[in-house]
Design a protein around this motif. Structure first.
Motif, short mmCIF file in Angstrom:
data_model
loop_
_atom_site.label_atom_id
_atom_site.label_comp_id
_atom_site.label_asym_id
_atom_site.label_seq_id
_atom_site.Cartn_x
_atom_site.Cartn_y
_atom_site.Cartn_z
N SER A 67 55.21 93.00 33.23
CA SER A 67 55.57 91.88 32.37
C SER A 67 56.31 92.43 31.16
N VAL A 68 56.84 91.55 30.32
CA VAL A 68 57.54 91.97 29.10
C VAL A 68 56.83 91.33 27.91
N ALA A 69 56.36 92.15 26.98
CA ALA A 69 55.65 91.66 25.80
C ALA A 69 56.62 91.11 24.76
N ASP A 70 56.07 90.52 23.72
CA ASP A 70 56.89 89.95 22.65
C ASP A 70 57.72 91.01 21.93
N ASN A 71 57.25 92.26 21.94
CA ASN A 71 58.00 93.35 21.31
C ASN A 71 58.93 94.05 22.30
N ASP A 72 59.16 93.42 23.46
CA ASP A 72 60.06 93.90 24.51
C ASP A 72 59.53 95.09 25.29
N MET A 73 58.29 95.50 25.04
CA MET A 73 57.69 96.57 25.83
C MET A 73 57.39 96.08 27.24
N VAL A 74 57.63 96.94 28.22
CA VAL A 74 57.23 96.64 29.59
C VAL A 74 55.74 96.95 29.72
N MET A 75 54.99 95.93 30.09
CA MET A 75 53.54 96.06 30.20
C MET A 75 53.12 95.95 31.67
N LEU A 76 52.00 96.56 31.99
CA LEU A 76 51.45 96.50 33.33
C LEU A 76 50.14 95.75 33.28
N ASP A 77 50.22 94.47 32.90
CA ASP A 77 49.03 93.67 32.64
C ASP A 77 49.08 92.28 33.25
N GLY A 78 50.10 92.00 34.06
CA GLY A 78 50.29 90.65 34.55
C GLY A 78 49.38 90.31 35.73
N ASP A 79 48.67 89.20 35.63
CA ASP A 79 47.90 88.70 36.77
C ASP A 79 48.80 88.01 37.78
N GLY A 80 49.97 87.58 37.33
CA GLY A 80 50.97 86.97 38.20
C GLY A 80 52.31 87.64 38.01
N PRO A 81 53.26 87.39 38.89
CA PRO A 81 54.55 88.10 38.85
C PRO A 81 55.47 87.62 37.74
N THR A 82 56.32 88.53 37.28
CA THR A 82 57.43 88.25 36.38
C THR A 82 58.72 88.62 37.11
N PRO A 83 59.71 87.73 37.14
CA PRO A 83 60.92 88.03 37.91
C PRO A 83 61.87 88.97 37.16
N PHE A 84 62.33 90.00 37.87
CA PHE A 84 63.33 90.93 37.36
C PHE A 84 64.52 90.93 38.32
N ILE A 85 65.68 91.29 37.80
CA ILE A 85 66.90 91.38 38.61
C ILE A 85 67.25 92.84 38.81
N VAL A 86 67.45 93.23 40.07
CA VAL A 86 67.79 94.61 40.43
C VAL A 86 69.26 94.66 40.83
N GLU A 87 69.98 95.66 40.29
CA GLU A 87 71.38 95.85 40.67
C GLU A 87 71.58 97.32 41.04
N PHE A 88 72.18 97.57 42.20
CA PHE A 88 72.45 98.92 42.65
C PHE A 88 73.70 99.46 41.95
N LYS A 89 73.61 100.69 41.47
CA LYS A 89 74.72 101.28 40.72
C LYS A 89 75.14 102.62 41.30
N GLY A 90 75.16 102.72 42.62
CA GLY A 90 75.57 103.97 43.24
C GLY A 90 74.46 104.53 44.09
N ASN A 91 74.61 105.76 44.49
CA ASN A 91 73.68 106.38 45.41
C ASN A 91 72.32 106.61 44.74
N SER A 92 71.31 105.85 45.18
CA SER A 92 69.92 105.99 44.70
C SER A 92 69.78 105.69 43.21
N LYS A 93 70.68 104.89 42.64
CA LYS A 93 70.58 104.50 41.23
C LYS A 93 70.58 102.97 41.13
N LEU A 94 69.82 102.47 40.18
CA LEU A 94 69.77 101.03 39.96
C LEU A 94 69.48 100.72 38.51
N THR A 95 69.72 99.47 38.13
CA THR A 95 69.30 98.96 36.84
C THR A 95 68.36 97.79 37.10
#
Length: 232
Positions: A172-200
């Protein structure tokens, strides 16, 4: 790989079409990155590559090797969709018949596709500072671990992804923009491939996940660079 409309790309004979809703092996394609051309090839289950037919501008799976006509450029559109440009410098879209053709020079709704990862249920993510995982004795996600964490990847039909950490919690993403590992449910993220074995990874706030040398992993990135590229 799915079209932006609720149809799947599939192989019918040698033609690649998008006019059916079911998903089978015919709708699964292996994406292979060509570093020299910064382009992608799509291999079918029959070990043939998508290729642009010069006469019809149609996409066919008839090439036994990666030729110039079998290379396609991906343009990520920032919303979980991608436009695919063929070797004739035109974008692919599906006609009313379902056939894929490359004849348009601009991206509209019909030129948008979604790519869904089907062979990576578990991920290991790494940046220039170390592995991404659970920070010791906390629910923060950090990016400078010496050892890796297994991350469960869940693909959604809308083109987004959910990430589940080794502690059983969702990212999840906290109010201070930190990525947290505390979600009881999913948060949607967008994955984009940027070359061989690289992504954002783009967070719901519209920013890319950014790594820092001190281990902070935050949704504050505004451009693709070394701090926002992750190796998988």
């Amino acid at each position: 790989m799915n079209n932006y409309t609720p149809f799947c790309c599939r192989l019918v004979g040698i033609d690649v079409t998008a006019n059916q809703e079911e998903e089978t092996d015919k709708e699964t394609f292996q994406m292979e990155y060509n570093r020299e051309k910064d382009a992608w090839a799509f291999r079918t289950i029959d070990n043939k590559y998508w290729s642009l037919d010069a006469a019809s501008a149609g996409v066919q799976a008839r090439s036994a090797s990666v030729t110039p006509q079998a290379l396609f450029h991906l343009e990520w559109l920032g919303d979980g969709t991608v436009a695919i440009k063929a070797s004739n410098n035109c974008y692919i879209f599906n006609k009313a018949t379902g056939s894929l053709v490359a004849t348009t020079e601009a991206v509209g709704e019909k030129e948008k596709f979604k790519i869904r990862i089907v062979n990576r249920p578990l991920l290991v993510l790494k940046c220039e500072y170390g592995f991404v995982g659970v920070k010791a004795k906390s629910e923060e996600c950090c990016c400078n671990r010496v050892t890796y964490d297994l991350i469960q990847l869940e693909g959604c039909k809308d083109g987004t992804y959910n990430f589940k950490a080794s502690n059983g919690k969702y990212w999840s993403v906290a109010d201070n923009d930190m990525v947290m590992l505390d979600g009881d449910g999913p948060t949607p993220f967008i994955v984009e491939f940027k070359g061989n074995s690289k992504l954002t990874i783009k967070a719901p706030n519209g920013n890319l996940l950014k790594t820092e040398q001190n281990g902070l992993f935050k949704a504050t990135g505004t451009e693709v660079n070394a701090s926002t590229l992750l190796e998988f």
